[in-house]
Design an enzyme around this catalytic site. Sequence first.
Site, mmCIF file in Angstrom:
data_model
loop_
_atom_site.group_PDB
_atom_site.id
_atom_site.type_symbol
_atom_site.label_atom_id
_atom_site.label_comp_id
_atom_site.label_asym_id
_atom_site.label_seq_id
_atom_site.Cartn_x
_atom_site.Cartn_y
_atom_site.Cartn_z
ATOM 1 N N ILE A 30 82.540 13.797 68.967
ATOM 2 C CA ILE A 30 81.760 13.781 70.213
ATOM 3 C C ILE A 30 82.561 13.186 71.378
ATOM 4 O O ILE A 30 82.239 13.410 72.543
ATOM 5 C CB ILE A 30 80.416 13.011 69.998
ATOM 6 C CG1 ILE A 30 79.363 13.453 70.987
ATOM 7 C CG2 ILE A 30 80.605 11.527 69.995
ATOM 8 C CD1 ILE A 30 78.894 14.857 70.800
ATOM 9 N N GLU A 88 85.516 2.385 63.233
ATOM 10 C CA GLU A 88 84.243 2.472 63.968
ATOM 11 C C GLU A 88 83.086 2.879 63.053
ATOM 12 O O GLU A 88 82.009 2.291 63.108
ATOM 13 C CB GLU A 88 84.408 3.491 65.106
ATOM 14 C CG GLU A 88 83.279 3.504 66.110
ATOM 15 C CD GLU A 88 83.446 4.651 67.113
ATOM 16 O OE1 GLU A 88 82.436 5.302 67.407
ATOM 17 O OE2 GLU A 88 84.590 4.888 67.567
ATOM 18 N N HIS A 93 86.333 9.595 57.097
ATOM 19 C CA HIS A 93 86.489 10.787 57.934
ATOM 20 C C HIS A 93 87.956 10.981 58.269
ATOM 21 O O HIS A 93 88.678 10.043 58.563
ATOM 22 C CB HIS A 93 85.644 10.714 59.209
ATOM 23 C CG HIS A 93 85.771 9.429 59.964
ATOM 24 N ND1 HIS A 93 85.154 8.262 59.567
ATOM 25 C CD2 HIS A 93 86.438 9.128 61.104
ATOM 26 C CE1 HIS A 93 85.430 7.302 60.433
ATOM 27 N NE2 HIS A 93 86.223 7.794 61.369
ATOM 28 N N HIS A 95 90.452 12.700 60.880
ATOM 29 C CA HIS A 95 90.531 13.270 62.228
ATOM 30 C C HIS A 95 91.549 14.409 62.204
ATOM 31 O O HIS A 95 92.718 14.189 61.839
ATOM 32 C CB HIS A 95 91.036 12.236 63.235
ATOM 33 C CG HIS A 95 90.138 11.059 63.482
ATOM 34 N ND1 HIS A 95 89.245 11.013 64.526
ATOM 35 C CD2 HIS A 95 90.001 9.882 62.831
ATOM 36 C CE1 HIS A 95 88.615 9.846 64.516
ATOM 37 N NE2 HIS A 95 89.049 9.138 63.498
HETATM 38 P P1 AMP Z 1 87.052 5.762 63.658
HETATM 39 O O1 AMP Z 1 85.951 5.199 62.776
HETATM 40 O O2 AMP Z 1 87.746 4.691 64.438
HETATM 41 O O3 AMP Z 1 88.008 6.637 62.897
HETATM 42 O O4 AMP Z 1 86.362 6.679 64.753
HETATM 43 C C1 AMP Z 1 85.107 7.271 64.581
HETATM 44 C C2 AMP Z 1 85.053 8.570 65.357
HETATM 45 O O5 AMP Z 1 83.747 9.121 65.206
HETATM 46 C C3 AMP Z 1 85.317 8.439 66.869
HETATM 47 O O6 AMP Z 1 86.376 9.335 67.224
HETATM 48 C C4 AMP Z 1 83.973 8.833 67.502
HETATM 49 O O7 AMP Z 1 84.133 9.521 68.718
HETATM 50 C C5 AMP Z 1 83.354 9.703 66.424
HETATM 51 N N1 AMP Z 1 81.898 9.723 66.449
HETATM 52 C C6 AMP Z 1 81.052 8.670 66.435
HETATM 53 N N2 AMP Z 1 79.765 9.086 66.450
HETATM 54 C C7 AMP Z 1 79.798 10.438 66.461
HETATM 55 C C8 AMP Z 1 78.801 11.462 66.475
HETATM 56 N N3 AMP Z 1 77.498 11.174 66.486
HETATM 57 N N4 AMP Z 1 79.202 12.755 66.493
HETATM 58 C C9 AMP Z 1 80.524 13.077 66.475
HETATM 59 N N5 AMP Z 1 81.512 12.145 66.457
HETATM 60 C C10 AMP Z 1 81.171 10.854 66.459
#
Ligand code: AMP
Length: 130
Positions: A30, A88, A93, A95
């Site tokens: 997002i 986060e 996940h 990327h």
């Molecule tokens: P990280 O945990 O640091 O690898 O990053 C988490 C990723 O999830 C970030 O790039 C956010 O932009 C993404 N993110 C968080 N919430 C959502 C959502 N509801 N839909 C899509 N992406 C998300």
Amino acid sequence: MATIFTKIINGEIPSYKVAEDENYFAFLDINPNAKGHTLVIPKQEVNKIFDLDESTYSGLMSFAYRVAKALEKSVVCKRIGMSVVGLEVPHVHVHLIPITIMDDMRFTKKEKLSNEEFVALASSIARNFE
Ligand code: AMP
């Protein structure tokens, strides 16, 4: 409590889905570093990638491989970069980021997309997913 990504898998929170099978799910980030930035996740809710059992880990990588192939056909870029962070959201996940310059891999550079752009990207990647 279910993670935000489990809620996305269950359809409780909307997402721009690009691919899904029995065990894995892929959707657009997002807050993308670059157009087409996609997250690939296991449906199993595990916090850290190397806590996955080996077969789920391998399955995740195979699924990400197929998503990356679809991404390359859908977005103009030099290549697909891959990164795992997870600071986060405590749900594994991967990327997948279409990159043209090194900065596309930095999570401080962000791209603003409209809802229409997200929808068009997701459907193009989904069409190219095999
Ligand atoms: P990280 O945990 O640091 O690898 O990053 C988490 C990723 O999830 C970030 O790039 C956010 O932009 C993404 N993110 C968080 N919430 C959502 C959502 N509801 N839909 C899509 N992406 C998300």
